[in-house]
Write an enzyme that holds these catalytic residues in place. Structure first.
Site, PDB file in Angstrom:
ATOM      1  N   GLU A  21       0.834  -1.200   0.000  1.00 39.75           N
ATOM      2  CA  GLU A  21       0.000   0.000   0.000  1.00 39.75           C
ATOM      3  C   GLU A  21       0.869   1.251   0.000  1.00 39.75           C
ATOM      4  O   GLU A  21       0.568   2.241  -0.671  1.00 39.75           O
ATOM      5  CB  GLU A  21      -0.912   0.025   1.226  1.00 39.75           C
ATOM      6  CG  GLU A  21      -1.951  -1.067   1.254  1.00 39.75           C
ATOM      7  CD  GLU A  21      -2.775  -1.013   2.517  1.00 39.75           C
ATOM      8  OE1 GLU A  21      -3.967  -0.658   2.398  1.00 39.75           O
ATOM      9  OE2 GLU A  21      -2.230  -1.306   3.607  1.00 39.75           O
ATOM     10  N   LYS A  98     -12.042   3.615   1.087  1.00 42.76           N
ATOM     11  CA  LYS A  98     -10.857   2.885   0.643  1.00 42.76           C
ATOM     12  C   LYS A  98     -11.336   1.671  -0.153  1.00 42.76           C
ATOM     13  O   LYS A  98     -11.348   0.541   0.341  1.00 42.76           O
ATOM     14  CB  LYS A  98     -10.010   2.471   1.853  1.00 42.76           C
ATOM     15  CG  LYS A  98      -8.647   1.932   1.508  1.00 42.76           C
ATOM     16  CD  LYS A  98      -7.831   1.687   2.766  1.00 42.76           C
ATOM     17  CE  LYS A  98      -6.481   1.115   2.439  1.00 42.76           C
ATOM     18  NZ  LYS A  98      -5.690   0.846   3.665  1.00 42.76           N
TER      19      LYS A  98
END
Length: 119
Positions: A21, A98
């Site tokens: 990420e 997200k």
């Protein structure tokens, strides 16, 4: 209290607890609801007496694209504090989406919603 809302602000950020990420980044989507009194602006048709949502949008994107954090809770808090820097804004609700969260089962979205105020 009146409301000014911005929905679907998109920006790429490098937030998350996993190395992938942080390295690759991902798209985050932000919804805002700003609480303020719009009567003075409406009475005089005066932008300076309300919140300039174009500037707020740019600032939110800068926060998302800025310094990485582990949690979207932290990201939401940073966004809320940025919004509250505008003099007329008394309250803000921030929703951080997200949609590409690293979850191993099918899902549509992950969100964190916070509400902050000057009180």
């Amino acid at each position: 209290m009146d409301r000014v809302a911005l929905r679907g602000l998109k920006a790429r950020g490098h937030h998350g607890v996993f190395p992938k990420e942080r390295e690759e980044g991902q798209t985050f989507i932000v919804d805002l609801t700003l609480g303020l009194d719009t009567r003075p602006a409406a009475a005089g048709d005066d932008l300076s007496k309300t919140v300039h949502y174009g500037i707020v949008a740019e600032e939110v994107v800068d926060v998302v694209q800025g310094e990485p954090v582990d949690l979207i809770e932290t990201l939401a808090e940073r966004i809320a504090q940025q919004c509250l820097r505008h003099a007329g804004v008394q309250e803000v609700e921030v929703v951080v989406h997200k949609p590409d969260a690293p979850i191993t089962v099918p899902f549509d979205d992950v969100t964190v919603t916070i509400t902050r105020s000057r009180r």
